[in-house]
Design an enzyme around this catalytic site. Structure first.
Site, PDB file in Angstrom:
ATOM      1  N   ARG A 124       0.863  -1.191   0.000  1.00 10.94           N
ATOM      2  CA  ARG A 124       0.000   0.000   0.000  1.00 10.94           C
ATOM      3  C   ARG A 124       0.893   1.232   0.000  1.00 10.94           C
ATOM      4  NH1 ARG A 124      -2.157   0.431   6.329  1.00 10.94           N
ATOM      5  NH2 ARG A 124      -0.143   0.019   7.258  1.00 10.94           N
ATOM      6  N   ASN A 162      -4.696   7.827   4.303  1.00 11.06           N
ATOM      7  CA  ASN A 162      -4.258   7.231   5.562  1.00 11.06           C
ATOM      8  C   ASN A 162      -2.787   7.523   5.772  1.00 11.06           C
ATOM      9  OD1 ASN A 162      -5.120   5.316   7.807  1.00 11.06           O
ATOM     10  ND2 ASN A 162      -3.229   4.347   7.110  1.00 11.06           N
ATOM     11  N   GLU A 163      -2.495   8.241   6.854  1.00  9.32           N
ATOM     12  CA  GLU A 163      -1.102   8.477   7.262  1.00  9.32           C
ATOM     13  C   GLU A 163      -0.234   8.939   6.089  1.00  9.32           C
ATOM     14  OE1 GLU A 163       0.112   4.889   9.269  1.00  9.32           O
ATOM     15  OE2 GLU A 163      -0.820   5.541  11.138  1.00  9.32           O
ATOM     16  N   GLU A 320      -6.207   6.034  15.901  1.00  6.97           N
ATOM     17  CA  GLU A 320      -5.784   4.629  16.019  1.00  6.97           C
ATOM     18  C   GLU A 320      -4.867   4.486  17.222  1.00  6.97           C
ATOM     19  OE1 GLU A 320      -3.665   3.045  12.668  1.00  6.97           O
ATOM     20  OE2 GLU A 320      -4.982   4.007  11.220  1.00  6.97           O
ATOM     21  N   TRP A 328       4.340  -5.012  13.663  1.00  6.65           N
ATOM     22  CA  TRP A 328       5.374  -4.517  12.755  1.00  6.65           C
ATOM     23  C   TRP A 328       6.643  -4.095  13.475  1.00  6.65           C
ATOM     24  CZ3 TRP A 328       5.688   0.379  14.583  1.00  6.65           C
ATOM     25  CH2 TRP A 328       4.520   0.940  15.122  1.00  6.65           C
ATOM     26  N   GLU A 368      -1.381  -7.924   8.291  1.00  8.53           N
ATOM     27  CA  GLU A 368      -1.592  -7.463   9.666  1.00  8.53           C
ATOM     28  C   GLU A 368      -2.393  -8.443  10.506  1.00  8.53           C
ATOM     29  OE1 GLU A 368      -0.450  -3.504  10.175  1.00  8.53           O
ATOM     30  OE2 GLU A 368      -2.273  -2.910   9.122  1.00  8.53           O
ATOM     31  N   LYS A 369      -2.344  -9.731  10.137  1.00  8.21           N
ATOM     32  CA  LYS A 369      -3.184 -10.679  10.867  1.00  8.21           C
ATOM     33  C   LYS A 369      -2.714 -10.927  12.294  1.00  8.21           C
ATOM     34  CE  LYS A 369      -1.116 -14.443   8.199  1.00  8.21           C
ATOM     35  NZ  LYS A 369      -0.532 -13.530   7.190  1.00  8.21           N
ATOM     36  N   PHE A 370      -1.484 -10.540  12.606  1.00  6.95           N
ATOM     37  CA  PHE A 370      -1.018 -10.703  13.988  1.00  6.95           C
ATOM     38  C   PHE A 370      -1.117  -9.411  14.790  1.00  6.95           C
ATOM     39  CE2 PHE A 370       1.438 -14.047  11.663  1.00  6.95           C
ATOM     40  CZ  PHE A 370       0.601 -15.083  12.070  1.00  6.95           C
ATOM     41  N   HIS A 371      -1.778  -8.401  14.217  1.00  3.51           N
ATOM     42  CA  HIS A 371      -2.013  -7.167  14.966  1.00  3.51           C
ATOM     43  C   HIS A 371      -3.217  -7.377  15.878  1.00  3.51           C
ATOM     44  CE1 HIS A 371      -2.710  -2.947  15.835  1.00  3.51           C
ATOM     45  NE2 HIS A 371      -1.560  -2.662  15.254  1.00  3.51           N
TER      46      HIS A 371
HETATM   47  C1  GAL Z   1      -1.235   2.264  11.186  1.00  2.00           C
HETATM   48  C2  GAL Z   1      -2.070   2.227   9.914  1.00  2.00           C
HETATM   49  C3  GAL Z   1      -3.137   1.156   9.978  1.00  2.00           C
HETATM   50  C4  GAL Z   1      -2.548  -0.132  10.458  1.00  2.00           C
HETATM   51  C5  GAL Z   1      -1.924   0.126  11.801  1.00  2.00           C
HETATM   52  C6  GAL Z   1      -1.432  -1.100  12.517  1.00  2.00           C
HETATM   53  O1  GAL Z   1      -0.049   2.943  11.015  1.00  2.00           O
HETATM   54  O2  GAL Z   1      -2.696   3.464   9.699  1.00  2.00           O
HETATM   55  O3  GAL Z   1      -3.721   1.005   8.714  1.00  2.00           O
HETATM   56  O4  GAL Z   1      -1.619  -0.575   9.544  1.00  2.00           O
HETATM   57  O5  GAL Z   1      -0.866   1.028  11.642  1.00  2.00           O
HETATM   58  O6  GAL Z   1      -0.269  -1.629  12.030  1.00  2.00           O
END
Ligand code: GAL
Length: 698
Positions: A124, A162-163, A320, A328, A368-371
């Site tokens: 992305r 986003n960001e 968020e 990450w 991001e499945k482990f978030h």
């Molecule tokens: C942020 C991002 C989200 C998601 C989140 C968790 O920086 O805006 O889309 O990726 O981190 O990793």
């Protein structure tokens, strides 16, 4: 549904229309799930007290399957479902993630990194922000969304992109190079002017044709720092122009709905957020703990204070954060029981009126499945979901906190453009790092329980008793005049080493270093004396006059222990300042290290080295006294912050230790309803606990 979200409509400009309660929720990505899951999602959201979700943020590839062909059916159904359940919508524009067809049609919009690598698809955020095709396509999808949903009663907020600035910001493609040349022509008018401000006589870099001016890609040696600094500014402008284009397209179709984009205050280095904050209707921020730092709650507080400062003190949205670990960092430490609530309410204490997470339901697939999520893979029986529900119930009792303000007597200077400049190569010492100094000063103030704003050096500073400049390497003449006037008018200013060195083009200010602040500080720098790796120096502090509490380094009848410092020393020339600290060893032995200068009605301090944490505490205690600032005297790792409402104050206390604390708090804990009358008991705060206490206005 949790009552209260629409109970007291607030139409204050800049806040979410019809929202009279603290907003609670997170990113919601139903497109990742079969539709039969959606009904369960919404039922569980109601159970958890969720009243606002951010949707559509990465769904461009679903909403526009091919160029100009739209499929809004699924989004219509999601919005209607949320609306039927009283959950308001923060609608994203999906422009942080262009679809595969876009890169296929416009391959030259792919980002090129500084080393010339063309970045591929499958992630992305990878697009050239200067590309006309990207801006056209992004504005088109934003317009379509705004036309379709811009007046929908569920809509509370627009979430553009986003960001901005991550995962990549600078793009070295030919498209960017052409746009950069245009940007330079508009800024400087002529090549002569460009050559002058970039100092291209150095190494014979002089330009005689605009066509020769390129992006500052990797080169055999260090690239002209003024060139790189302007490229950072150009990149920030290009990103901001993308935001403004989408914002204006939405505004035309969706009157009265505020528009934001989620910042990463202090974590994204490519955006100058003072400028961005002026363009959004409401400031929102994303924050993630640095898991490697056991005291990550201090970094959280700093990000929150920075966000509030960008918002000009107005309430802001925590767009968020995480319920537990992220996915990450190198080691994604899970939050322990109670930590999520402490984090969320610490943001609230520092001015957030909306508490949102990434994300509602943990993803099964993708990167991001482990978030962590509000609804984790472990489901509703999990500790995390229990705590999510408890937090939702707690926030439901905080309607009266909405709109209250945090007030600070102390400001730390924050100028992204100075940081860009200082981060370039070939500075006097790799150990002089701007962020490290800002963090160290902030940490001390946090420990002292002193609430801090951040301010740009050209802002009006007159409301602050004390202004700290831990890292103001680039200081414009205008900023220097502003700081000097601030001191003359009665303020106290503390400036740390390697400040006031260059102008906006990274050109050294003429005269000895620090000449631009000579009037305020009464001292200049004849020569920098950076120290070797690991080398330490010692600074003897002069006895304090009139101090009620002697310097902590003073033991019995012995003279106070010297302050231990490293990284840097200066050879100073006094120009009226008194010497508060003297080097006892090192390259400046016997020479002044710390100075204090009366200028007009105020005082300017200069600190020419990097004291250790204890030394910084001792120096700051003296500076506080000059400024009339009093530390709160809190137990270690207990955080207290106050929001001022019209009729009452709201004191948020987060206890980051595992032992209960008694601060003699009286009032009503709005989370639990517990009450302590003044003088009759107190609301203690359990180990790991947090309270939001309504007290009479201080
Ligand atoms: C942020 C991002 C989200 C998601 C989140 C968790 O920086 O805006 O889309 O990726 O981190 O990793």
């Amino acid at each position: 549904m949790r009552p209260g979200h629409d109970r007291t409509p607030v139409h204050a400009p800049g806040w979410l229309p019809g929202v009279g309660a603290v907003s609670y929720g997170g990113d919601y990505n139903p497109e990742q799930w079969p539709e039969e899951v959606w009904a369960e999602d919404v039922a569980l959201m109601r159970d958890a007290g969720v009243n606002l979700v951010s949707i559509g943020i990465f769904s461009w590839g679903l909403l526009e399957p091919s160029e100009g062909v739209y499929d809004f059916g699924w989004l219509d159904r999601v919005i209607e479902l949320l609306h039927a359940n009283g959950i308001r919508v923060d609608l994203g524009t999906p422009t942080a993630s262009p679809p595969a067809w876009f890169f296929d049609a416009y391959p030259h919009t792919r980002v090129v990194s500084r080393d010339g690598t063309v970045l591929g698809f499958g992630s992305r955020g990878l697009v050239c922000p200067s590309s006309a095709e990207y801006r056209r396509a992004a504005t088109a999808i934003a317009t379509q969304l705004a036309r379709r949903y811009g007046r929908h009663p569920a809509l509370a907020l627009w979430h553009v992109h986003n960001e901005y600035g991550v995962p990549v910001s600078e793009d070295y493609s030919a498209t960017s190079a052409a746009a950069f040349r245009t940007w330079l022509q508009e800024r400087y008018g002529s090549l002569d002017a460009l050559n002058a401000v970039w100092g291209t006589a150095f190494w014979g870099q002089v330009y005689r044709s605009w066509d020769h001016v390129g992006v500052p890609a990797l080169a055999p040696s260090v690239v002209n720092p003024a060139h790189r600094l302007d490229f950072a500014r150009f990149t920030d402008d290009a990103l901001l122009a993308c935001f403004v284009a989408e914002r204006d397209a939405i505004r035309a179709e969706s009157p009265g709905i505020p528009i934001t984009t989620n910042f990463m205050a202090g974590a994204c280095h490519s955006t100058d957020l003072w400028r961005w904050a002026a363009e959004v209707d409401v400031v929102s921020n994303d924050h993630y703990l640095t898991a490697a730092d056991p005291r990550g709650h201090v970094g959280l507080a700093m990000a929150a204070d920075l966000t509030r400062s960008f918002a000009g003190g107005k309430p802001w949205i925590l767009m968020e954060h995480s319920t537990s670990g992220v996915n990450w960092q190198e080691r994604n430490v899970a939050k322990r029981p109670g930590e999520m609530a402490r984090n969320a309410l610490s943001h609230l204490g520092r001015g957030a009126d909306a508490i949102l997470f990434f994300q509602w339901r943990a993803s099964r697939s993708g990167a991001e499945k482990f978030h962590s999520a509000m609804l984790p893979h472990a489901g509703t029986g999990s500790r995390v979901f229990r705590e999510v529900r408890e937090l939702g119930a707690g926030l439901a009792g905080l309607d009266e906190v909405l709109g209250s303000r945090v007030e600070a007597d102390v400001a730390i200077l924050w100028d992204q453009q100075s940081f860009w400049a200082q981060d370039l190569e070939w500075r006097p010492s790799v150990d002089a790092r701007h962020r490290e100094r800002v963090d160290a000063f902030y940490d001390r103030l946090w420990r002292d329980g002193i609430t801090v704003d951040f301010a740009h050096p050209e802002h009006d500073l007159s409301r602050y008793k004390l202004v700290l400049a831990p890292a103001s390497y680039l200081l414009t003449a205008r900023a220097a005049e502003n700081l000097t006037a601030y001191v003359a008018q009665g303020g106290t200013l503390l400036t740390s080493f390697f400040s006031g060195i260059v102008d906006e083009h990274d050109r050294v200010h003429t005269g000895p270093h620090l000449s631009v602040l000579r009037d305020a500080l009464g001292v200049t720098v004849e020569e920098f004396l950076p120290l070797r790796a690991g080398e330490r120096v010692h600074v003897a502090l002069a006895p304090e006059t009139g101090a009620e509490v002697p310097d902590e380094g003073h033991e019995g009848t012995q003279p106070p222990a010297p302050v231990v410092a490293d990284v840097w020393a200066d050879d100073l020339t006094l120009a009226g300042a008194e010497v508060v600290g003297t080097y006892t060893d090192g390259p400046a032995a016997g020479r002044p290290a710390i100075t204090r200068h009366r200028h007009g009605a105020g005082t300017g301090w200069y600190l020419s080295t990097r004291p250790d944490a204890d030394g910084l505490a001792r120096v700051l205690r003296r500076v506080y006294r000059d400024a009339g600032v009093t530390p709160a005297g809190l137990p270690e790792d207990v955080e207290v912050v106050r929001r001022r409402g019209a009729e009452a104050d709201f004191v948020v206390v987060a206890n980051h230790t595992d032992k209960p604390v008694d601060l003699g708090l009286s009032g009503v804990d709005l989370l639990t309803g517990e009450t302590a009358e003044p003088g009759r008991g107190a609301l203690t705060v359990a180990g790991g606990g947090v309270r939001v206490v309504r007290t009479p206005r201080a």
